[in-house]
Design a protein around this motif. Structure first.
Motif, PDB file in Angstrom:
ATOM      1  N   PRO A  91      -9.476   3.489   6.322  1.00  0.00           N
ATOM      2  CA  PRO A  91      -8.550   2.343   6.389  1.00  0.00           C
ATOM      3  C   PRO A  91      -7.830   2.031   5.085  1.00  0.00           C
ATOM      4  N   ASN A 145      -5.411  12.285   2.791  1.00  0.00           N
ATOM      5  CA  ASN A 145      -4.244  11.449   3.050  1.00  0.00           C
ATOM      6  C   ASN A 145      -3.131  11.736   2.056  1.00  0.00           C
ATOM      7  N   THR A 273       4.853  -3.535   6.023  1.00  0.00           N
ATOM      8  CA  THR A 273       4.211  -2.616   6.963  1.00  0.00           C
ATOM      9  C   THR A 273       2.705  -2.830   6.992  1.00  0.00           C
ATOM     10  N   SER A 274       2.137  -2.645   8.160  1.00  0.00           N
ATOM     11  CA  SER A 274       0.694  -2.700   8.361  1.00  0.00           C
ATOM     12  C   SER A 274       0.391  -1.713   9.476  1.00  0.00           C
ATOM     13  N   TYR A 275      -0.857  -1.650   9.866  1.00  0.00           N
ATOM     14  CA  TYR A 275      -1.206  -0.756  10.972  1.00  0.00           C
ATOM     15  C   TYR A 275      -0.548  -1.205  12.273  1.00  0.00           C
ATOM     16  N   LEU A 278       2.754   0.488  13.384  1.00  0.00           N
ATOM     17  CA  LEU A 278       2.732   1.777  14.078  1.00  0.00           C
ATOM     18  C   LEU A 278       3.074   1.639  15.557  1.00  0.00           C
ATOM     19  N   ILE A 420       5.867   4.257   7.249  1.00  0.00           N
ATOM     20  CA  ILE A 420       4.631   4.268   8.028  1.00  0.00           C
ATOM     21  C   ILE A 420       3.976   5.650   8.010  1.00  0.00           C
ATOM     22  N   LYS A 423       0.235   5.561   6.847  1.00  0.00           N
ATOM     23  CA  LYS A 423      -0.613   4.865   7.819  1.00  0.00           C
ATOM     24  C   LYS A 423      -0.688   5.633   9.141  1.00  0.00           C
ATOM     25  N   GLY A 424       0.439   6.198   9.572  1.00  0.00           N
ATOM     26  CA  GLY A 424       0.410   6.994  10.794  1.00  0.00           C
ATOM     27  C   GLY A 424      -0.444   8.229  10.643  1.00  0.00           C
ATOM     28  N   MET A 427      -3.976   7.234  10.879  1.00  0.00           N
ATOM     29  CA  MET A 427      -4.353   7.036  12.281  1.00  0.00           C
ATOM     30  C   MET A 427      -4.673   8.373  12.951  1.00  0.00           C
TER      31      MET A 427
END
Length: 564
Positions: A91, A145, A273-275, A278, A420, A423-424, A427
């Motif tokens: 995370p 990442n 931006t945050s999760y 997405l 994103i 973060k994407g 995910m």
């Protein structure tokens, strides 16, 4: 509305007009860039080494004896401990990549991994060994990442597809090292604890290289632009994409214009931006549906049976010799690497969608035949069926490696826009971790209780996968990174991106050829072209969409002669 307003004219110049057309190794900028990119490429090899090490250790009697022959839930925990550590760190990794930068995040992850390797080397109990695997997984997730983001955002435009496809393929390079180091120590150190401690030490090599040498790798120009360091981004692109030429090289101007426009466009849509971002727009939801699906398919296509439990699979068809199992395991990893490398070279020639369809179709056929041979051996104890299983495993991996080895990471990063992307990608990794952990706990229990019947479950899953791939995968070849990401956001963003880069280059080329224009006349031409662009697209009021900023205006001024 006039036809020209509905269907904007294509730009006079595209990125194809400015890229290097000779052999890449003769261009010193591209050559040095590709040498630098070896370092982030190593991250996937580290992942392959760390992930496959336990698979190789399970074959070694000395490791089994030292840790009292772990089975069942304990064995499942040993196998998934690294993924548990990855889930803990996952995370926060995209925030580290977006705020600390890609390079610094890679260093942090490598240092944590070195601590985990030291703990694993000194393990005296299975609990200590599991804790070390968790720590290695925690550090590795930072590297996983940051490294591919750095890779895809630095690549030369015409090499992006191949190089990013090579990233996930090098997983097998690490896996090969794990398999054959375990085999060599078994042959040379049998009866000693060094049969498993030496492979553990090998894990430290790549993180040490990354900590020491990553300072020579440039930072992502997309990251630099997002933080307001456009001058640094221009210098990076000039040195490596324009062979150290002029910062106002048309290719540099084109790339910077598209990067800047794409980031501004994303900022207009998402102020922060945050999760949740997405899934905030229809385009993002479509992206994530595809990304989550191929992440699940990469682990739930039957490959998890061999990847983590090759010992049980081979014993299931009567192969019990330690030396034979180690040789098959090592040979399979070499085969996977060669197929993955070949597929990575075809990604721009054949296309992403075609490779996915061929891959899933072939896996379904090969795994179906593999299931039949398992059933025949277990029901009738036919030796011929056992012998046929081995080539079918290789055939199955041939089709798996066509798409999922080279394109799982590359395709995911291609279709995600910058803001994103980290973060994407996190995910996607989260989905892989969860499905892998499920496999590592479920597979040994299911094989023990159901035997070959468990293979039929995967046959059903493969049918579902094929239907999804045919109906949902979007072709992305032949586009810049920003244009590819915009595919999911409708026609207008795609047109804007193509025209933004093209018109920046058009003005640059126009003024570069005119050696009689004064600085004043250059400004007039720029203003006229900006207004012409605005009227053509009915968006003259949108600076972020069409107009050129101060940096581009300065580029135009410096390319023109000061004489009147």
């Amino acid at each position: 509305m006039a036809p020209s307003e509905t269907h904007p004219r294509p730009p006079e110049w595209t990125i194809v007009d400015f890229v290097h057309r000779g052999y890449w190794w003769r261009n010193h900028g591209i050559l040095w860039l590709n040498i630098c990119l070896i370092l982030p490429l190593l991250t996937s090899a580290v992942n392959g080494l760390d992930s496959s090490l336990v698979n190789g250790l399970q074959i070694l009697p000395d490791w089994q004896g030292y840790f009292n022959y772990p089975t069942g839930k304990v064995l499942g925990l040993v196998n998934c401990a690294q993924n548990i550590g990855g889930l803990i760190g996952l995370p926060i990794t995209p925030f580290a990549s977006d705020n600390l930068g890609r390079r610094l995040t890679l260093i942090v992850g490598s240092i944590i991994m070195l601590g985990g390797v030291a703990l694993q080397f000194s393990s005296t109990t299975i609990q200590m060994f599991i804790a070390a695997r968790v720590l290695i997984g925690f550090g590795l997730t930072f590297c996983l990442n940051a490294a591919p983001l750095l890779l895809i955002e630095l690549c030369y435009p015409t090499q992006r597809g191949k190089i990013t496809s090579l990233y996930n393929t090098t997983w097998y390079f690490g896996s090969i090292i794990a398999a054959w180091v375990c085999f060599a120590t078994f042959k040379k150190q049998e009866g000693s604890m060094w049969t498993w401690r030496i492979p553990t030490l090998v894990q430290a090599a790549a993180p040490i290289l990354q900590v020491c040498l990553v300072w020579f790798v440039p930072e992502s120009p997309r990251y630099l632009v997002s933080k307001g360091y456009e001058g640094q981004a221009a210098r990076v692109l000039t040195k490596y994409h324009a062979n150290g030429g002029n910062e106002h090289d048309p290719l540099v101007v084109f790339e910077l214009a598209q990067i800047r426009h794409a980031i501004r466009m994303e900022q207009e849509i998402n102020k922060s931006t945050s999760y949740f971002s997405l899934f905030a727009t229809p385009g993002n939801r479509k992206r994530m549906r595809i990304i989550i699906a191929i992440a699940i398919f990469s682990q739930w296509s039957g490959n998890g049976l061999v990847s983590y439990y090759i010992n049980l699979v081979l014993e299931g068809v009567g192969i019990t010799s330690t030396e034979t199992k180690a040789a098959i395991n090592g040979g399979l990893q070499i085969f996977n690497l060669l197929v993955g490398l070949s597929s990575a070279m075809l990604i721009d020639l054949i296309g992403r969608r075609t490779l996915f369809i061929v891959s899933n179709s072939g896996m379904l056929i090969a795994f179906g035949l593999w299931t039949v041979t398992e059933a025949l051996f277990n029901a009738f104890h036919k030796t011929a069926a056992a012998k046929a299983t081995i080539p079918l495993i290789f055939l199955y991996y041939l089709f798996y490696d066509i798409a999922y080895t080279p394109m799982l990471v590359a395709y995911t990063l291609e279709i995600l826009p910058y803001r994103i992307r980290a973060k994407g990608f996190a995910m996607m990794n989260f989905t892989v971790y969860v499905t892998t952990i499920f496999n590592q706990f479920a597979n040994p229990i299911a094989i023990e209780r159901l035997g070959w019947w468990y293979y039929i479950v995967y046959c059903g899953v493969l049918i579902i996968e094929l239907v999804f791939v045919v109906s949902s995968i979007v072709e992305t070849r032949g586009r810049t990174l920003e244009e590819t990401a915009a595919l999911f956001d409708g026609e207008q963003p795609q047109q804007d991106l193509a025209i933004t880069g093209g018109e920046a280059a058009t003005m640059n080329m126009t003024t570069g050829r005119g050696n009689i224009m004064s600085q004043r006349s250059v400004q007039v031409v720029v203003v006229q072209e900006i207004h012409a662009t605005g009227s053509t697209h009915s968006r003259v009021e949108s600076k972020s969409s069409m107009s050129l900023d101060v940096y581009e205006l300065n580029a135009l001024k410096q390319n023109a002669s000061p004489s009147s």
